[in-house]
Design a protein around this motif. Structure first.
Motif, PDB file in Angstrom:
ATOM      1  N   ALA A 185       1.152  -1.603   0.090  1.00 42.04           N
ATOM      2  CA  ALA A 185       0.355  -0.141  -0.086  1.00 42.04           C
ATOM      3  C   ALA A 185       1.161   1.498  -0.517  1.00 42.04           C
ATOM      4  CB  ALA A 185      -0.763   0.360   1.129  1.00 42.04           C
ATOM      5  N   GLU A 186       2.095   1.179   0.776  1.00 38.12           N
ATOM      6  CA  GLU A 186       2.820   2.729   0.791  1.00 38.12           C
ATOM      7  C   GLU A 186       3.351   2.822  -0.414  1.00 38.12           C
ATOM      8  OE1 GLU A 186       4.072   2.146   5.830  1.00 38.12           O
ATOM      9  OE2 GLU A 186       5.004   1.743   4.566  1.00 38.12           O
ATOM     10  N   ARG A 187       3.952   2.068  -1.017  1.00 36.99           N
ATOM     11  CA  ARG A 187       4.391   1.579  -2.462  1.00 36.99           C
ATOM     12  C   ARG A 187       3.472   2.334  -3.829  1.00 36.99           C
ATOM     13  NH1 ARG A 187       7.102  -3.747  -3.127  1.00 36.99           N
ATOM     14  NH2 ARG A 187       7.636  -2.909  -5.370  1.00 36.99           N
ATOM     15  N   THR A 188       2.033   1.442  -3.290  1.00 38.14           N
ATOM     16  CA  THR A 188       1.535   1.777  -4.531  1.00 38.14           C
ATOM     17  C   THR A 188       0.880   3.598  -4.660  1.00 38.14           C
ATOM     18  OG1 THR A 188       0.290  -0.320  -4.552  1.00 38.14           O
ATOM     19  CG2 THR A 188      -0.979   1.993  -5.449  1.00 38.14           C
ATOM     20  N   PHE A 189       0.999   3.995  -3.178  1.00 41.14           N
ATOM     21  CA  PHE A 189       0.844   5.403  -2.602  1.00 41.14           C
ATOM     22  C   PHE A 189       1.679   6.210  -3.013  1.00 41.14           C
ATOM     23  CE2 PHE A 189       0.272   8.707  -0.246  1.00 41.14           C
ATOM     24  CZ  PHE A 189      -0.792   9.423  -0.100  1.00 41.14           C
ATOM     25  N   SER A 190       3.040   6.272  -2.717  1.00 39.29           N
ATOM     26  CA  SER A 190       4.272   6.972  -3.613  1.00 39.29           C
ATOM     27  C   SER A 190       4.024   7.263  -4.719  1.00 39.29           C
ATOM     28  CB  SER A 190       5.013   6.061  -2.645  1.00 39.29           C
ATOM     29  OG  SER A 190       6.237   6.654  -3.137  1.00 39.29           O
ATOM     30  N   VAL A 191       4.230   5.895  -5.492  1.00 35.52           N
ATOM     31  CA  VAL A 191       3.862   6.418  -6.563  1.00 35.52           C
ATOM     32  C   VAL A 191       3.482   7.264  -7.347  1.00 35.52           C
ATOM     33  CG1 VAL A 191       3.963   4.610  -9.045  1.00 35.52           C
ATOM     34  CG2 VAL A 191       5.572   4.361  -7.254  1.00 35.52           C
ATOM     35  N   LEU A 192       1.836   7.017  -6.972  1.00 38.31           N
ATOM     36  CA  LEU A 192       0.466   7.822  -7.368  1.00 38.31           C
ATOM     37  C   LEU A 192       0.687   9.266  -6.669  1.00 38.31           C
ATOM     38  CD1 LEU A 192      -2.474   4.889  -7.245  1.00 38.31           C
ATOM     39  CD2 LEU A 192      -1.222   6.108  -9.350  1.00 38.31           C
ATOM     40  N   GLU A 193       1.212   8.539  -5.950  1.00 34.88           N
ATOM     41  CA  GLU A 193       1.509  10.180  -5.490  1.00 34.88           C
ATOM     42  C   GLU A 193       1.973  11.345  -6.175  1.00 34.88           C
ATOM     43  OE1 GLU A 193       1.431  12.310  -0.895  1.00 34.88           O
ATOM     44  OE2 GLU A 193       3.775  10.889  -1.458  1.00 34.88           O
ATOM     45  N   ASP A 194       3.499  10.455  -6.578  1.00 31.04           N
ATOM     46  CA  ASP A 194       4.857  11.734  -7.132  1.00 31.04           C
ATOM     47  C   ASP A 194       3.897  11.910  -8.438  1.00 31.04           C
ATOM     48  OD1 ASP A 194       6.390  11.713  -5.314  1.00 31.04           O
ATOM     49  OD2 ASP A 194       7.627   9.569  -6.065  1.00 31.04           O
ATOM     50  N   ALA A 195       3.306  10.797  -8.953  1.00 27.73           N
ATOM     51  CA  ALA A 195       2.358  10.864 -10.468  1.00 27.73           C
ATOM     52  C   ALA A 195       1.425  12.264 -10.346  1.00 27.73           C
ATOM     53  CB  ALA A 195       1.329   9.373 -11.102  1.00 27.73           C
ATOM     54  N   TRP A 196       0.702  11.854  -9.423  1.00 25.39           N
ATOM     55  CA  TRP A 196      -0.125  13.478  -9.200  1.00 25.39           C
ATOM     56  C   TRP A 196       0.256  14.309  -9.007  1.00 25.39           C
ATOM     57  CZ3 TRP A 196      -4.142  14.011 -11.436  1.00 25.39           C
ATOM     58  CH2 TRP A 196      -5.340  12.927 -11.630  1.00 25.39           C
ATOM     59  N   ALA A 197       1.141  14.545  -8.125  1.00 25.82           N
ATOM     60  CA  ALA A 197       2.184  15.842  -7.780  1.00 25.82           C
ATOM     61  C   ALA A 197       3.155  16.992  -9.145  1.00 25.82           C
ATOM     62  CB  ALA A 197       3.243  15.368  -6.445  1.00 25.82           C
ATOM     63  N   ALA A 198       3.018  15.686  -9.871  1.00 27.69           N
ATOM     64  CA  ALA A 198       4.164  15.929 -11.055  1.00 27.69           C
ATOM     65  C   ALA A 198       2.573  17.298 -11.955  1.00 27.69           C
ATOM     66  CB  ALA A 198       4.085  14.928 -12.099  1.00 27.69           C
ATOM     67  N   GLN A 199       1.163  17.119 -11.364  1.00 32.48           N
ATOM     68  CA  GLN A 199       0.562  18.063 -12.235  1.00 32.48           C
ATOM     69  C   GLN A 199      -0.290  18.702 -11.358  1.00 32.48           C
ATOM     70  OE1 GLN A 199      -2.179  15.927 -15.193  1.00 32.48           O
ATOM     71  NE2 GLN A 199      -1.055  14.032 -14.491  1.00 32.48           N
ATOM     72  N   ASN A 200       0.500  18.419 -10.455  1.00 32.52           N
ATOM     73  CA  ASN A 200      -0.520  20.211  -9.478  1.00 32.52           C
ATOM     74  C   ASN A 200      -1.646  19.411  -8.766  1.00 32.52           C
ATOM     75  OD1 ASN A 200      -0.180  22.410  -7.295  1.00 32.52           O
ATOM     76  ND2 ASN A 200      -0.745  23.450  -8.666  1.00 32.52           N
ATOM     77  N   VAL A 201      -1.631  18.135  -8.545  1.00 35.56           N
ATOM     78  CA  VAL A 201      -2.814  17.249  -7.670  1.00 35.56           C
ATOM     79  C   VAL A 201      -2.603  16.865  -6.324  1.00 35.56           C
ATOM     80  CG1 VAL A 201      -4.637  16.591  -8.337  1.00 35.56           C
ATOM     81  CG2 VAL A 201      -4.123  17.523  -9.636  1.00 35.56           C
ATOM     82  N   THR A 202      -2.709  16.670  -5.139  1.00 35.80           N
ATOM     83  CA  THR A 202      -2.666  16.094  -3.924  1.00 35.80           C
ATOM     84  C   THR A 202      -3.607  15.009  -4.033  1.00 35.80           C
ATOM     85  OG1 THR A 202      -1.841  18.069  -2.544  1.00 35.80           O
ATOM     86  CG2 THR A 202      -2.805  16.295  -1.955  1.00 35.80           C
TER      87      THR A 202
END
Length: 277
Positions: A185-202
């Protein structure tokens, strides 16, 4: 090759079919339904299944690119993707970066918007009769405690249960399985969090489900990852939320309100398409 065989299961927002051409593969089809309140509230809008599958496919492709084990094989059509068959673990795993939603009901002492330095991981056992209670492990006494997910912790204790290794015996998991779920879960969240952050989405929070591959026994991320499974706030602003929470908070499902919801799902599918795999 793939061909829909027998219907294995149907949930509120998806159908799972046997792939008639193989014994180790299923086909996951998204429906046009959107639900809230344990399915008590249900509406449909055209294109929802397409947007959900588009989102799920891109998310699983991203996880695969980062080496996170999951059940995704490939897309089949606009509303369906192919996946390895899993023996599902009857637990929803929620990862939270920001305090909001049901978390505030359990922790009324916490202010909405509080940011967790390290993402918080919670487990909700899939027990319909108890409305998917929160599972908390007491590591000192080696007990597992269940709480009403919609009440403050101080008032919501339901019962104590015994952890086991066999999910056929009980949905309450042992320590090893729990730790493996946390890692996934933590690894999945980290990858998706970074992908969204690249588009200025939290990425505010995320729900995943996992299971064991019926052939290899490997624990992997399963189910779906769509706009129903997370909260996302563009620019970090809750007022701009694009996820299913808009439907949960909708006073009435008017034509105009559902039109806005559909536009949100379409926008999310478009943004997810920009994830760099």
């Amino acid at each position: 090759m793939s061909k829909k065989g027998s219907l294995l299961a149907e949930g509120k927002t998806k159908k799972i079919w046997r792939n008639a051409l193989t014994t180790s593969e299923v086909l996951i089809e998204s429906k046009n339904d959107v639900t809230a309140g344990d399915g008590a509230r249900r509406e449909e809008f055209e294109g929802k299944g397409v947007y959900s599958t588009t989102t799920a496919v891109k998310c699983f492709e991203l996880l695969t690119a980062y080496g996170i084990p999951n059940h995704f094989i490939g897309p089949l059509d606009a509303t369906t993707f192919r996946a390895r068959e899993l023996s599902m673990i009857p637990t929803e795993v929620v990862v939270r970066r920001i305090a909001t939603g049901s978390y505030l009901k359990r922790r009324p002492d916490v202010e909405e918007g509080e940011r967790f330095k390290n993402p918080l991981v919670e487990f909700f056992v899939k027990l319909d009769a108890e409305h998917d209670p929160l599972m908390i492990r007491d590591y000192v006494s080696r007990r597992v405690l269940l709480y009403d997910a919609k009440k403050p912790l101080a008032e919501g204790f339901l019962r104590e249960v015994r952890p086991v290794q066999s999910m056929e015996e009980s949905p309450i998991l042992d320590l090893f399985i729990t730790n493996e779920l946390v890692s996934l879960a933590e690894r999945t969240f980290s990858v998706l969090e970074d992908a969204w952050a690249a588009q200025n989405v939290t990425l505010v929070d995320l729900k995943i489900e996992c299971g064991n591959d019926v052939t290899s026994g490997q624990m992997v991320v399963g189910d779906v990852i769509t706009n129903d499974e997370w909260r996302i706030w563009p620019g970090g602003e809750k007022s701009r939320q694009l996820d299913k929470q808009v439907f949960r908070e909708m006073p009435e499902a008017t034509h105009e309100a559902m039109k806005v919801l559909k536009a949100n799902y379409a926008k999310v599918a478009e943004l997810v398409g920009q994830f760099k795999v």
